[in-house]
Structure formats: C-alpha cells, structure tokens
Design an enzyme around this catalytic site. Sequence first.
Site, PDB file in Angstrom:
ATOM      1  CG  HIS A 106      84.716   3.157  32.715  1.00 55.85           C
ATOM      2  ND1 HIS A 106      84.461   2.770  34.017  1.00 55.85           N
ATOM      3  CD2 HIS A 106      84.320   2.131  31.916  1.00 55.85           C
ATOM      4  CE1 HIS A 106      83.943   1.545  34.013  1.00 55.85           C
ATOM      5  NE2 HIS A 106      83.843   1.141  32.761  1.00 55.85           N
ATOM      6  CG  HIS A 116      74.876   0.370  33.900  1.00 56.10           C
ATOM      7  ND1 HIS A 116      73.718   0.018  34.571  1.00 56.10           N
ATOM      8  CD2 HIS A 116      74.910  -0.380  32.780  1.00 56.10           C
ATOM      9  CE1 HIS A 116      73.099  -0.924  33.903  1.00 56.10           C
ATOM     10  NE2 HIS A 116      73.794  -1.182  32.806  1.00 56.10           N
ATOM     11  CG  ASN A 118      70.159  -2.178  29.701  1.00 57.11           C
ATOM     12  OD1 ASN A 118      69.059  -2.642  29.953  1.00 57.11           O
ATOM     13  ND2 ASN A 118      70.906  -2.601  28.713  1.00 57.11           N
ATOM     14  CB  VAL A 119      66.144   1.495  28.115  1.00 55.34           C
ATOM     15  CG1 VAL A 119      65.955   2.409  29.309  1.00 55.34           C
ATOM     16  CG2 VAL A 119      66.918   2.229  27.022  1.00 55.34           C
ATOM     17  NE  ARG A 120      67.110  -5.816  30.553  1.00 53.82           N
ATOM     18  CZ  ARG A 120      67.430  -5.111  31.645  1.00 53.82           C
ATOM     19  NH1 ARG A 120      68.043  -3.943  31.524  1.00 53.82           N
ATOM     20  NH2 ARG A 120      67.148  -5.567  32.853  1.00 53.82           N
ATOM     21  CG  HIS A 155      69.131   8.277  44.298  1.00 54.79           C
ATOM     22  ND1 HIS A 155      68.509   7.050  44.314  1.00 54.79           N
ATOM     23  CD2 HIS A 155      70.456   8.023  44.407  1.00 54.79           C
ATOM     24  CE1 HIS A 155      69.409   6.093  44.446  1.00 54.79           C
ATOM     25  NE2 HIS A 155      70.604   6.656  44.511  1.00 54.79           N
ATOM     26  CG  HIS A 185      82.688 -11.486  45.259  1.00 61.84           C
ATOM     27  ND1 HIS A 185      81.792 -10.883  44.415  1.00 61.84           N
ATOM     28  CD2 HIS A 185      83.896 -10.957  44.962  1.00 61.84           C
ATOM     29  CE1 HIS A 185      82.429 -10.030  43.635  1.00 61.84           C
ATOM     30  NE2 HIS A 185      83.712 -10.050  43.952  1.00 61.84           N
ATOM     31  N   GLY A 269      76.096 -13.866  21.797  1.00 60.53           N
ATOM     32  CA  GLY A 269      76.165 -12.483  21.350  1.00 60.53           C
ATOM     33  C   GLY A 269      77.573 -12.071  20.950  1.00 60.53           C
ATOM     34  NE  ARG A 270      80.435  -7.130  16.432  1.00 56.21           N
ATOM     35  CZ  ARG A 270      81.085  -5.985  16.604  1.00 56.21           C
ATOM     36  NH1 ARG A 270      80.784  -5.191  17.634  1.00 56.21           N
ATOM     37  NH2 ARG A 270      82.036  -5.616  15.779  1.00 56.21           N
TER      38      ARG A 270
END
Length: 310
Positions: A106, A116, A118-120, A155, A185, A269-270
């Site tokens: 941020h 953002h 994320n890789v998992r 992109h 929503h 999780g934490r």
Amino acid sequence: MKQATMEFSNTEAVSHYLQELQVRITTAITAIDGKDFLRDAWQKEAGEQLQGNGITQILEGGSVFERAGCGYSHVRGPKLPPSATQHRPELAGGPFEAMGVSLVFHPRNPYVPTVHMNVRMLAAKGTDGREVCWFGGGMDLTPYYGFEQDAEYFHTTCKAALEPSGSDKYPRFKTWCDEYFFLKHRNEQRGIGGIFFDDFSELGFDGSFAMMRSVGDAFLDAYVPIVQRRKAMEYGERERNFQLYRRGRYVEFNLVWDRGTHFGLQSGGRTESILLSMPPLASWAYQQVPEAGSPESELYSKFLIRREWV
C-alpha cells in the site's frame, strides 16, 4: 493422537524458491523506500490445528510505502478447509501441505497503485488415498488514479511471464483474474486486474512449477517501474481522501470474497500474518459519487471495467 501429515519429495525445491523470492522482493522494496522490513519468524507447533513455520516481513510508515507486507508460510494440517475443497470434494477430510509467498503493498502516494502478488503450491491426499499437487498465484494492480501507460505496461509484463508456458495462458488467466477480483456486492472490479490461476497442474509438476516461478520472477519487473514513475507526483487532501475511500473497497474484497483469507482463517492459520494485506488506514462514505468528468470519475469509467490492455 498424532496428526496425519504428508511429505512430497518436491517440497524442498518449492520451499527454497519461495524463501529466496521473498528475500529478493523485500530487498528491492527496501532499496526504493529506504526503510527496512521487520522480520518476524514464526512456528506453529505440533498439537495445534496447523503445524509449520513462516516468515512475515512488514514495512510500515515508510517514505514510499505506508504499509508493505510480504509473507512466506509452509504449513501442514490434517484436514483441508472448505475454501480449498469446493472444487475438489474428493479431497475433503484429507491431510494437506501448503506453502506460498503472498504480498500486498500500500503506497503512500495516491498516484502509485496498490499491488498484490501471490505464488503457492498445495499438496493433498484424498479419502481414496490419491495424492494430488497443484499450483496457484498471480498478480493484480489496484490504482486510485488510472494511467493507461501503467495498465498496459503491467499487463504486457504479465503476458510475457506466461508466454513460455503457452500462448493460451495469458488470455485465460487474465479473464480468471477479472472474474475473481470482482466485488459482487458492489458490481465492481477491484482494480485493473492482471493474471490469476489456481488448482493448476496441467503442465505436470515441473512445467507447472516453472510457470509459477516465471510469475514470481516477473513481479518486480511489472511493478517497480510504475512506482518509480509515480512516487514523486504531487498530491493533496482531495487525492488522499479518495485513496482512503477506495482502500475501503480493498478491505471489503479481502474480508468478504478472498479465498486465501478464508483458507488461512478456516485452517487455523496465523491471523496477524493472514491480515497483513490490510491497509493501515481506510475510510467509507455513504453513496459517494465522484464529480462528472473528474479524475476520480474516470477511474470508474475507464479503469474499473473489464477491458483488453494488450
């Protein structure tokens, strides 16, 4: 009673890559901001709902980033939570192993977009004894003031990262990202999107892992040039107030719709690490409508819509 766990022979290579990626990213962000990340290593002991370890790194109150969180985790559990089995009911009730790097940055300047990434990897054993392993991840950009140059660049970099894995991947994962990062929503996109994939194993372990690495490796190339281009732009109270208002939408998505947040909380999780994606400040206003023709209005009409950027 001892918890059921599982070990995959490929786990070590994935874990090593993810930890190295976290270090590489946080080092680069420190070089931009000038402030070091707080490093918080944690451990969940046997007997808890989850077992495992991780490293949460957080930078708060920096000159460029108001809050930047980047976490690595590697956990095992006896039972997959509902958020991970809605598309694979045969795995419900089976043990699992999950690891990943997740970050949300941020920035302080409203002209610099929130990002953002994320890789998992997740491995699980079904009730029929079958073992499965899949990868997920992606990155997306959430501007407060839109710039077509930035959107096109972001992109283009995402597309290039996926090209070695097949020309079909970017169109698929771009659409997937648009559909996933959508506030139902509000009937509103969270940002300008990017790429997103989950439950991915169609290239086999090696090919799928290589694709995940390519996405992780592309993050700094995709985001840092945008930060450098926008971080010194002048702004005032109006821009700051709009940034805080739009951050409220980010909070809404993460708490109401995000599967990663749900997975972490449902699996025990934490909490502090799971919620590192939250902004330090956000605001809400009742039925706020931007002035027609304003830069704020342009965000809605030109950027918070599904469109082709490359």
